[in-house]
Write an enzyme that holds these catalytic residues in place. Structure first.
Site, PDB file in Angstrom:
ATOM      1  N   SER A 253       0.991  -1.162  -0.007  1.00 13.85           N
ATOM      2  CA  SER A 253      -0.067   0.023   0.000  1.00 13.85           C
ATOM      3  C   SER A 253       0.924   1.225  -0.061  1.00 13.85           C
ATOM      4  CB  SER A 253      -1.091  -0.166   1.407  1.00 13.85           C
ATOM      5  OG  SER A 253      -1.812   1.027   1.146  1.00 13.85           O
TER       6      SER A 253
ATOM      7  N   ASP B 230      -9.530  -5.454  -4.205  1.00 16.35           N
ATOM      8  CA  ASP B 230      -8.898  -4.656  -3.195  1.00 16.35           C
ATOM      9  C   ASP B 230     -10.007  -3.339  -2.887  1.00 16.35           C
ATOM     10  OD1 ASP B 230      -7.608  -2.490  -1.705  1.00 16.35           O
ATOM     11  OD2 ASP B 230      -5.656  -3.180  -2.940  1.00 16.35           O
TER      12      ASP B 230
ATOM     13  N   HIS C 233      -7.440  -6.309   0.029  1.00 12.98           N
ATOM     14  CA  HIS C 233      -5.940  -5.157   0.270  1.00 12.98           C
ATOM     15  C   HIS C 233      -4.901  -5.931   0.879  1.00 12.98           C
ATOM     16  CE1 HIS C 233      -3.735  -1.645  -0.052  1.00 12.98           C
ATOM     17  NE2 HIS C 233      -3.889  -1.353   1.470  1.00 12.98           N
TER      18      HIS C 233
END
Length: 267
Positions: free
Chosen positions: A93, A194, A224
């Site tokens: 991320s 996600d 995610h």
């Protein structure tokens, strides 16, 4: 504030190949610890720092911003470079954005980049209001634990501090402008389902980097935080294969129990 149990940084002293892992926004090293342990188990030197303002309480993030988070991973990279002949950077991320900036700025000193569901920009209507909203509302709903696997949770904040979110927005813009400077081999793994980072972020990253050795892998069974999800083992296996291809002869076969503990490292 004391660090939450499980959020401690991870360090493993292995061989001449090092991997720096960067965790995500409002998250902690807990989300990447199994990945770090797997890499350590193959004889790699692994560094997984705790980013400033993370791993304690969300209020602590209000006085930090992207320069603090980037400085921490930059310091960790310098430490790995002093220790290892070859160094790779990786992240989940926002950690993916941190890894990409390290690659853009350090060039040939980094042998390859591995990113999982990398973030490239803020999304939603609220992000346009952040410059004003952050002075009116301290935090909003959290983004942690987007995981398909039952009974698995990410150790992250249940609130997003808006001063920090505003800084993150600026950081994404900065990194986006630097993506053409990324020339290293790139392994990008992403989850089509996600709920935090949309596919457009990965597509933009792939379209803007200058890397010619690029591998994209879809994580069909995960959300995610894929490093704790159904596809975690695939992430770990593909990562070792990627590093072994680029650093032939320097990645060991795993030994039972090797790297499972690691050591606590200062964050």
């Amino acid at each position: 504030m004391p660090v939450l149990p499980g959020a401690e940084p991870f360090r493993h002293e292995g061989g001449d190949v090092g991997v720096l892992l960067c965790h995500g926004f409002t998250g902690s090293p807990q989300s990447l610890r199994p990945w770090a342990q797997h890499l350590a188990g193959h004889g790699l030197t692994v560094s997984l720092p705790l980013l400033p303002g993370h791993g304690t309480r969300w209020q602590d993030m209000q006085v930090t911003g992207w320069p603090d988070w980037y400085a921490e991973v930059d310091r960790a990279l310098h430490a790995l470079r002093e220790r290892c002949a070859r160094v790779f950077v990786a992240g989940l991320s926002m950690g993916g954005a941190l890894a990409l900036r390290l690659a853009a700025r350090h060039g040939d000193a980094i042998s390859g980049v591995l990113v999982v569901n990398p973030a490239n920009r803020m999304h939603g209507v609220a992000q346009h209001a952040l410059p004003v909203l952050r002075h009116l509302v301290p935090a909003t709903r959290g983004i942690a634990s987007d995981i398909a696997k039952p009974s698995v949770a990410e150790l992250g904040y249940d609130r997003v501090p808006l001063h920090a979110a505003h800084s993150l927005r600026a950081f994404f813009r900065l990194v986006d402008g630097e993506l053409p400077q990324v020339t290293q081999p790139l392994l990008l793994l992403r989850s089509p389902r996600d709920h935090v980072v949309p596919p457009a972020d990965s597509a933009r990253i792939l379209g803007r980097v200058s890397s010619t050795d690029v591998t994209e892998i879809l994580l069909e069974q995960s959300y995610h935080v894929a490093t704790l999800d159904h596809d975690a083992d695939r992430i770990f296996t593909e990562s070792v294969s990627f590093v072994a291809r680029l650093a032939p002869g320097l990645v060991q076969e795993p030994e039972p129990g090797l790297g499972k503990e690691g050591t606590a490292a200062g964050g």
